[in-house]
Design an enzyme around this catalytic site. Structure first.
Site, short mmCIF file in Angstrom:
data_model
loop_
_atom_site.label_atom_id
_atom_site.label_comp_id
_atom_site.label_asym_id
_atom_site.label_seq_id
_atom_site.Cartn_x
_atom_site.Cartn_y
_atom_site.Cartn_z
N SER A 193 0.84 -1.20 0.00
CA SER A 193 0.00 0.00 0.00
C SER A 193 0.88 1.26 0.00
O SER A 193 1.69 1.43 -0.90
CB SER A 193 -0.95 -0.03 1.20
OG SER A 193 -1.91 0.99 1.11
N ASP A 347 -9.66 -3.65 -5.85
CA ASP A 347 -8.84 -2.64 -5.18
C ASP A 347 -8.90 -1.36 -5.98
O ASP A 347 -8.65 -1.35 -7.19
CB ASP A 347 -7.40 -3.14 -5.08
CG ASP A 347 -6.48 -2.15 -4.37
OD1 ASP A 347 -6.97 -1.13 -3.85
OD2 ASP A 347 -5.25 -2.41 -4.34
N HIS A 377 -8.00 -4.66 -1.28
CA HIS A 377 -6.88 -3.91 -0.73
C HIS A 377 -6.65 -4.28 0.74
O HIS A 377 -7.57 -4.26 1.55
CB HIS A 377 -7.12 -2.40 -0.83
CG HIS A 377 -5.90 -1.60 -0.55
ND1 HIS A 377 -4.94 -1.33 -1.52
CD2 HIS A 377 -5.45 -1.02 0.58
CE1 HIS A 377 -3.97 -0.62 -0.98
NE2 HIS A 377 -4.25 -0.42 0.29
#
Length: 407
Positions: A193, A347, A377
């Site tokens: 991320s 995502d 995600h």
């Protein structure tokens, strides 16, 4: 006195129940769960818990008891650190930066592979403790020495703190590889991320450094890589998919870059991007670079909102390559090491990975790409969570481990 305590307990229970009901109602009014996602009920429950804890944190912050991030960190730390008997774990500081070193106990006749890892969390959440189990698993399964970097975050620290902390910690580690038993020719930089974003910016910054050991490979797991085009297919198709919704993403983005939240809509619509800048960067950022199978039948090419010069002046730093590494010059991209990219279908950041894949390949950088069709995600962090475990977690983690072991 007993009656008073009973009333307080009942009142607190009613209050907590009310907050949780609010979280459930908000979830069902906004969340979109695809039929192709496995265990949708479990994902819905997780999202409700996330909304519940954030709401509680905000209430505590307004009451000036503690900040919302501190409350979330406290809950994360309650999970505890699972001790791995095969590893030696050492907490240290590189200057003011807390780091955690994971070293296999077994004696090796050769120097080991090194991994520099940057955790996720949107620049607001995430910690060494929250990612401890993932880092332990990576170090054990790849037989590597792993350095996890605990960079400074919001609400006290803004850009470029994460980039600088990760860069400085990486330089310190690279200068002392022999101390940790690491092979200078096999150093991997990995992150998830916002940690994947840090990998991209740090690797680009180190690309021209000839006095340090070169990074052998970079591993970017569901990274955010640009802050210019928020009209990409995944940004529109997955905007209400847990755990990272569009509203949450843009809030993290603005807070870290110290942009007033009143400019959120201008950023999302592209009204803050001058036409000449879009003309320059669209060759890298346009949805034309996204394979057709990811666009869906109803997607039409992005149309940026009417240019707002005031919004541009307030947000123009998003065009800096240290914020949007997708905008780096070709000569920098061409110098980057072998790359592993992992994207998840459900995502909102999926297309950032696809755009970076094309940029790297166009400049001759070897790229290995793995796409998790049932992933969302943040799913990789739940690989060992007993109740909130998902098949997609290991579907993301296994190819990552296989790639690192091949270095």
């Amino acid at each position: 006195m007993a009656v008073l305590w009973l009333l307080l307990l009942v009142g607190l229970s009613i209050f907590l129940l009310g907050v949780f009901i609010w979280a459930v109602v908000k979830h069902f009014l906004t969340a979109e769960i695809s039929s192709s996602l496995q265990h949708p009920v479990k994902l819905r429950l997780m999202q409700c818990v996330v909304l519940f804890t954030i709401a509680l944190g905000n209430i505590l912050q307004k009451l000036r008891i503690c900040s919302m991030p501190s409350f979330i960190k406290f809950l994360h730390d309650l999970r505890g650190r699972k001790k791995d008997p095969t590893l030696v774990v050492t907490n240290m500081h590189f200057g003011t930066i807390p780091v955690r070193l994971f070293q296999p106990k077994a004696v090796s006749s050769n120097l080991r592979r090194g991994i520099i890892f940057f955790h996720g969390g949107g620049a607001l959440f995430g910690s060494l403790n929250l990612y401890h189990r993932l880092c332990s698993f990576l170090a054990r399964e790849t037989d590597s020495v792993l350095l996890s970097v605990g960079y400074r975050k919001l609400p006290d620290h803004h850009h470029p703190v994460i980039h600088l902390d990760c860069l400085n910690a990486s330089i310190h580690f690279l200068k002392n590889l022999q101390t940790y038993g690491v092979d200078p020719s096999r150093v991997v930089m990995a992150g998830e991320s916002v940690g994947g974003w840090a990998v991209a910016t740090v690797t680009q910054a180190l690309a021209c450094q000839d006095k340090l050991p070169q990074i052998r490979a970079q591993v970017l797991i569901t990274p955010i890589l640009q802050g210019v085009n928020f009209q990409l297919p995944s940004q529109l198709q997955k905007r209400n998919v847990p755990l990272l919704t569009r509203d949450l993403m843009i809030t993290f983005f603005c807070r870290y870059l110290n942009i007033d939240l009143s400019w959120k809509n201008a950023i999302l619509t592209g009204a803050c991007v001058p036409p000449d800048m879009w003309k320059k960067y669209s060759k890298w950022l346009s949805s034309d670079n996204i394979p057709q199978r990811f666009k869906g039948k109803d997607f039409s090419p992005e149309f940026l909102g009417p240019f707002n010069e005031t919004a541009y002046l307030e947000t123009k730093h998003v065009l800096d390559e240290k914020i949007s590494p997708l905008l780096a010059d070709d000569k920098i991209i061409a110098q980057l090491p072998d790359t592993f990219l992992l994207s998840c279908e459900h995502d909102i950041l999926r297309d950032d990975t696809l755009l970076y894949k094309k940029r790297l390949e166009d400049q001759g950088v070897p790229v290995t790409w793995h796409h998790v069709e049932d992933g969302f995600h943040g799913c990789i962090i739940f690989f060992d969570n007993q109740f909130f475990s998902f098949p997609c977690s290991m579907n993301a983690l296994n190819p990552t481990i296989s790639y690192i072991k091949g270095i």
